[in-house]
Design a protein around this motif. Structure first.
Motif, short mmCIF file in Angstrom:
data_model
loop_
_atom_site.label_atom_id
_atom_site.label_comp_id
_atom_site.label_asym_id
_atom_site.label_seq_id
_atom_site.Cartn_x
_atom_site.Cartn_y
_atom_site.Cartn_z
N ILE A 7 46.10 52.83 15.24
CA ILE A 7 45.67 52.35 16.56
C ILE A 7 46.06 53.41 17.59
O ILE A 7 47.24 53.77 17.69
N THR A 33 40.95 46.19 21.04
CA THR A 33 41.59 45.84 22.32
C THR A 33 43.03 45.45 22.08
O THR A 33 43.29 44.61 21.20
N GLY A 34 43.95 46.04 22.82
CA GLY A 34 45.36 45.67 22.69
C GLY A 34 45.59 44.27 23.24
O GLY A 34 45.10 43.94 24.32
N PHE A 36 48.26 42.88 24.39
CA PHE A 36 49.19 42.76 25.51
C PHE A 36 48.56 43.24 26.81
O PHE A 36 48.45 42.48 27.77
N LEU A 37 48.11 44.48 26.85
CA LEU A 37 47.52 45.02 28.07
C LEU A 37 46.05 44.65 28.22
O LEU A 37 45.49 44.78 29.31
N MET A 38 45.42 44.23 27.11
CA MET A 38 43.99 43.91 27.09
C MET A 38 43.14 45.13 27.48
O MET A 38 42.07 45.00 28.05
N ASN A 41 41.33 50.14 23.00
CA ASN A 41 41.91 51.25 22.24
C ASN A 41 41.02 51.47 21.02
O ASN A 41 39.96 50.84 20.90
N VAL A 89 54.83 50.01 30.93
CA VAL A 89 55.27 50.09 29.54
C VAL A 89 54.85 51.45 29.00
O VAL A 89 53.89 52.06 29.49
N THR A 90 55.57 51.91 28.00
CA THR A 90 55.19 53.15 27.33
C THR A 90 54.25 52.80 26.18
O THR A 90 54.61 52.03 25.28
N VAL A 91 53.07 53.38 26.22
CA VAL A 91 52.06 53.10 25.20
C VAL A 91 51.90 54.33 24.31
O VAL A 91 51.76 55.45 24.81
N GLY A 92 51.91 54.09 23.02
CA GLY A 92 51.67 55.18 22.08
C GLY A 92 52.90 56.02 21.84
O GLY A 92 53.99 55.62 22.21
N THR A 95 50.05 53.67 16.71
CA THR A 95 50.69 52.68 15.83
C THR A 95 49.94 52.72 14.51
O THR A 95 48.72 52.50 14.48
N PHE A 97 49.59 51.72 10.35
CA PHE A 97 49.92 50.88 9.20
C PHE A 97 49.37 51.55 7.95
O PHE A 97 48.26 52.09 7.97
P1 2BA Z 1 48.86 46.36 23.49
O1 2BA Z 1 49.09 45.12 22.72
O2 2BA Z 1 47.95 46.27 24.66
O3 2BA Z 1 50.30 46.91 23.93
C1 2BA Z 1 50.40 48.02 24.80
C2 2BA Z 1 51.87 48.37 25.01
O4 2BA Z 1 52.52 47.30 25.67
C3 2BA Z 1 52.63 48.59 23.70
O5 2BA Z 1 52.50 49.94 23.30
C4 2BA Z 1 54.05 48.23 24.11
O6 2BA Z 1 54.69 49.32 24.75
C5 2BA Z 1 53.84 47.16 25.17
N1 2BA Z 1 53.94 45.79 24.66
C6 2BA Z 1 53.18 45.20 23.72
N2 2BA Z 1 53.52 43.92 23.55
C7 2BA Z 1 54.53 43.68 24.42
C8 2BA Z 1 55.31 42.53 24.76
N3 2BA Z 1 55.12 41.34 24.15
N4 2BA Z 1 56.26 42.65 25.73
C9 2BA Z 1 56.46 43.82 26.36
N5 2BA Z 1 55.74 44.94 26.11
C10 2BA Z 1 54.79 44.88 25.14
P2 2BA Z 1 52.43 50.31 21.78
O7 2BA Z 1 53.58 49.67 21.04
O8 2BA Z 1 52.32 51.81 21.68
O9 2BA Z 1 51.12 49.63 21.21
C11 2BA Z 1 49.82 50.13 21.53
C12 2BA Z 1 48.76 49.23 20.94
O10 2BA Z 1 48.90 49.26 19.50
C13 2BA Z 1 48.90 47.76 21.31
O11 2BA Z 1 48.27 47.50 22.55
C14 2BA Z 1 48.20 47.07 20.14
O12 2BA Z 1 46.79 47.16 20.28
C15 2BA Z 1 48.61 47.96 18.97
N6 2BA Z 1 49.81 47.48 18.28
C16 2BA Z 1 51.08 47.88 18.49
N7 2BA Z 1 51.92 47.27 17.65
C17 2BA Z 1 51.17 46.47 16.88
C18 2BA Z 1 51.45 45.57 15.79
N8 2BA Z 1 52.70 45.36 15.32
N9 2BA Z 1 50.42 44.90 15.22
C19 2BA Z 1 49.15 45.08 15.67
N10 2BA Z 1 48.81 45.92 16.67
C20 2BA Z 1 49.81 46.60 17.27
#
Ligand code: 2BA
Length: 107
Positions: A7, A33-34, A36-38, A41, A89-92, A95, A97
């Motif tokens: 991702i 689509t992420g 959390f941030l919607m 990606n 938040v810090t993104v990337g 991610t 698998f």
């Molecule tokens: P998002 O879910 O939109 O998350 C964007 C960023 O927001 C994440 O960056 C993280 O820094 C933060 N974040 C996510 N959930 C959070 C929460 N509940 N509370 C606080 N901050 C939160 P990344 O960790 O670099 O993740 C980037 C994207 O990769 C995510 O976008 C999601 O689409 C995917 N992703 C990350 N971890 C995942 C996982 N375990 N399973 C599935 N998808 C994942």
């Protein structure tokens, strides 16, 4: 054989896609689509031999940057949204698998 799900931020997707293709890996790119941030990606799917996993990681890592993104106010807890200060938040980078593949056929 492994299935790699990577991702990646949309801003890095072209660079990651090009680098993987140039390195000889077969790639499928899915718009995602992420949760959390919607934000949009990109999710890359690659079926590769076990020994290629490290090389794929290197290529994806080399082309995926960390970046700060602002959390939309509606995603903040209620008490934080009321006295709004932009939260980031810090993104990337990416991610990734890695899944075992039982079978792969082209029919
Ligand atoms: P998002 O879910 O939109 O998350 C964007 C960023 O927001 C994440 O960056 C993280 O820094 C933060 N974040 C996510 N959930 C959070 C929460 N509940 N509370 C606080 N901050 C939160 P990344 O960790 O670099 O993740 C980037 C994207 O990769 C995510 O976008 C999601 O689409 C995917 N992703 C990350 N971890 C995942 C996982 N375990 N399973 C599935 N998808 C994942």
């Amino acid at each position: 054989m492994k299935l790699i799900l990577a991702i990646v931020n949309n801003d890095d997707a072209y660079s990651v896609n090009t680098a993987l293709s140039e390195a000889g890996f077969p790639v499928t790119k899915i718009s995602s689509t992420g949760g959390f941030l919607m934000n949009g990606n990109s999710t890359f799917l690659l079926g590769v031999p076990d020994e290629a996993v490290d090389r794929v990681m290197e290529v994806v890592s080399a082309h995926s940057r960390k970046r700060e993104q602002t959390v939309p106010v509606q995603h903040l807890p209620h008490n934080m949204g009321a006295s709004f200060h932009p939260q980031t938040v810090t993104v990337g980078g990416a991610t990734v698998f890695v899944l075992n593949v039982e079978d792969c056929r082209r029919l």
